[in-house]
Design a protein around this motif. Structure first.
Motif, PDB file in Angstrom:
ATOM      1  N   ALA A 120      -9.844  29.276 -40.424  1.00 49.72           N
ATOM      2  CA  ALA A 120      -8.128  29.355 -39.614  1.00 49.72           C
ATOM      3  C   ALA A 120      -8.920  28.837 -38.728  1.00 49.72           C
ATOM      4  O   ALA A 120      -8.971  28.317 -38.063  1.00 49.72           O
ATOM      5  N   ALA A 121      -6.994  27.916 -38.606  1.00 47.11           N
ATOM      6  CA  ALA A 121      -7.238  26.956 -37.839  1.00 47.11           C
ATOM      7  C   ALA A 121      -5.230  26.291 -37.796  1.00 47.11           C
ATOM      8  O   ALA A 121      -4.598  26.366 -38.858  1.00 47.11           O
ATOM      9  N   ALA A 122      -5.240  26.411 -36.794  1.00 44.74           N
ATOM     10  CA  ALA A 122      -4.242  25.880 -36.310  1.00 44.74           C
ATOM     11  C   ALA A 122      -3.720  24.960 -35.064  1.00 44.74           C
ATOM     12  O   ALA A 122      -4.339  24.975 -34.463  1.00 44.74           O
ATOM     13  N   TYR A 123      -3.481  23.956 -35.566  1.00 46.99           N
ATOM     14  CA  TYR A 123      -3.133  22.199 -34.420  1.00 46.99           C
ATOM     15  C   TYR A 123      -2.282  22.172 -34.843  1.00 46.99           C
ATOM     16  O   TYR A 123      -1.376  22.133 -35.601  1.00 46.99           O
ATOM     17  N   ARG A 164       6.079  14.167 -36.141  1.00 47.95           N
ATOM     18  CA  ARG A 164       4.897  14.727 -36.195  1.00 47.95           C
ATOM     19  C   ARG A 164       4.837  15.932 -36.865  1.00 47.95           C
ATOM     20  O   ARG A 164       5.760  16.517 -37.394  1.00 47.95           O
ATOM     21  N   ALA A 165       3.762  16.943 -36.563  1.00 46.48           N
ATOM     22  CA  ALA A 165       3.288  18.242 -37.525  1.00 46.48           C
ATOM     23  C   ALA A 165       2.450  18.971 -36.500  1.00 46.48           C
ATOM     24  O   ALA A 165       1.212  19.132 -35.743  1.00 46.48           O
ATOM     25  N   ILE A 166       2.365  19.763 -36.449  1.00 50.65           N
ATOM     26  CA  ILE A 166       1.778  21.650 -36.658  1.00 50.65           C
ATOM     27  C   ILE A 166       1.765  22.060 -38.032  1.00 50.65           C
ATOM     28  O   ILE A 166       1.920  22.161 -39.006  1.00 50.65           O
ATOM     29  N   VAL A 167      -0.242  21.957 -37.549  1.00 51.62           N
ATOM     30  CA  VAL A 167      -0.954  22.260 -39.338  1.00 51.62           C
ATOM     31  C   VAL A 167      -1.187  23.844 -39.160  1.00 51.62           C
ATOM     32  O   VAL A 167      -2.000  23.675 -37.769  1.00 51.62           O
ATOM     33  N   VAL A 168      -1.350  24.722 -40.076  1.00 52.42           N
ATOM     34  CA  VAL A 168      -1.981  26.072 -39.955  1.00 52.42           C
ATOM     35  C   VAL A 168      -2.594  25.777 -41.321  1.00 52.42           C
ATOM     36  O   VAL A 168      -1.933  25.753 -42.387  1.00 52.42           O
ATOM     37  N   THR A 169      -3.214  27.000 -41.077  1.00 54.94           N
ATOM     38  CA  THR A 169      -4.754  26.358 -42.840  1.00 54.94           C
ATOM     39  C   THR A 169      -3.721  27.623 -43.262  1.00 54.94           C
ATOM     40  O   THR A 169      -3.544  28.999 -42.874  1.00 54.94           O
TER      41      THR A 169
END
Length: 309
Positions: free
Chosen positions: A151-154, A161-166
């Motif tokens: 689990a990751a979110a950054y 731009r981008a927000i990455v959520v696994t």
């Protein structure tokens, strides 16, 4: 003591002792944005003081070089109130050396800072673009899901731009927790926190021997995380954010240019959210930080007035 000597003394004291004082008064993050302001005021103050001192010294040297008075050179910047006699060739040599050294050092440090800043910006933009290419778009603006077992979110800045959520984070977070985590990431992006940290990291790379600049990026990053926590908690509540942070603590390392909900000082931030400071404590902290900021600005100005000649 001249203006240049006073500015150099101020810059040296703030550079070496500033991190100890600032860490002590901002570590709890009671008013994180005010804490960031205190750090930035000190850092900008030191850089401006060093630059102003160099300019004053160079102007004094240039004045000595062009002076029609043969055989003298003013050394008031060392605290000497008179003049020291010396042959004009010696004075000219010292003046030229001082000017050339100052310009050369400024150029070297400036190029190093710009090169580091360009590298950080390029890396961040490339990662944001890669996330958009590899990840799956979602119903949330600028949010992309990347397949991963942890689990990751950054978020990463870029154009766009981008927000990455696994995928693991998406599966493990409840709806309200995910909303709080995404709000935290949006706070970083709308607050332009990445750009600020890039500038601080570039300055630290350009002048690594100054403790204030070396300590600045980590301290400010920690405070910016707390500021993003506050913004997310005001919108979605502290409990969902705390649960979301707990679910993301064990995630893999994210890129250096990224900012995430569980990226920095998680235990301190969790304790801060679970037991927020009282109104009285917040006001006392504002007074302390306001005083520190005021002194940081007032001291060099007072030094310039006091030492002006």
């Amino acid at each position: 003591m001249s203006v240049a000597a006073g500015l150099l003394l101020y810059a040296a004291l703030v550079s070496w002792w500033g991190p100890h004082v600032l860490t002590k008064i901002t570590t709890r993050g009671i008013n994180p944005l005010l804490g960031v302001t205190a750090w930035l005021t000190a850092i900008v103050g030191v850089l401006v003081a060093w630059g102003a001192a160099v300019i004053v010294l160079a102007l004094d040297a240039a004045d000595a070089l062009s002076s029609s008075v043969i055989g003298t050179m003013c050394l008031e910047f060392l605290g000497h109130v008179g003049q020291i006699d010396m042959a004009r060739p010696v004075a000219a040599t010292i003046a030229i050396t001082l000017i050339a050294t100052s310009l050369a050092l400024s150029l070297v440090f400036g190029l190093r800072i710009l090169r580091t800043l360009r590298t950080l910006r390029t890396t961040s933009h490339e990662h944001a673009m890669a996330a958009r290419v590899v990840g799956r778009p979602t119903r949330w603006r600028d949010v992309f899901v990347v397949n991963a077992d942890q689990a990751a979110a950054y978020c990463v800045s870029g154009r766009p731009r981008a927000i990455v959520v696994t995928s693991a984070a998406l599966a493990s977070l409840e709806d309200d927790q995910l909303a709080a985590v995404l709000s935290h990431e949006y706070a970083h992006l709308t607050g332009r926190h990445h750009q600020l940290l890039m500038a601080l990291r570039a300055a630290a790379a350009g002048l690594p021997s100054l403790p204030l600049l070396a300590a600045g990026p980590d301290a400010v990053s920690r405070l910016l995380e707390m500021n993003a926590d506050d913004r997310a908690a005001r919108r979605h509540g502290r409990h969902p954010l705390l649960c979301g942070m707990a679910a993301l603590v064990g995630r893999p390392t994210v890129p250096a240019a990224a900012l995430g909900a569980a990226n920095n000082a998680v235990l301190d931030r969790a304790a801060r959210l679970a037991a927020p400071a009282t109104a009285g404590v917040r006001w006392r902290d504002r007074v302390t930080l306001g005083t520190a900021i005021g002194l940081t600005v007032a001291v060099p100005l007072f030094t310039g007035v006091l030492c002006h000649h």
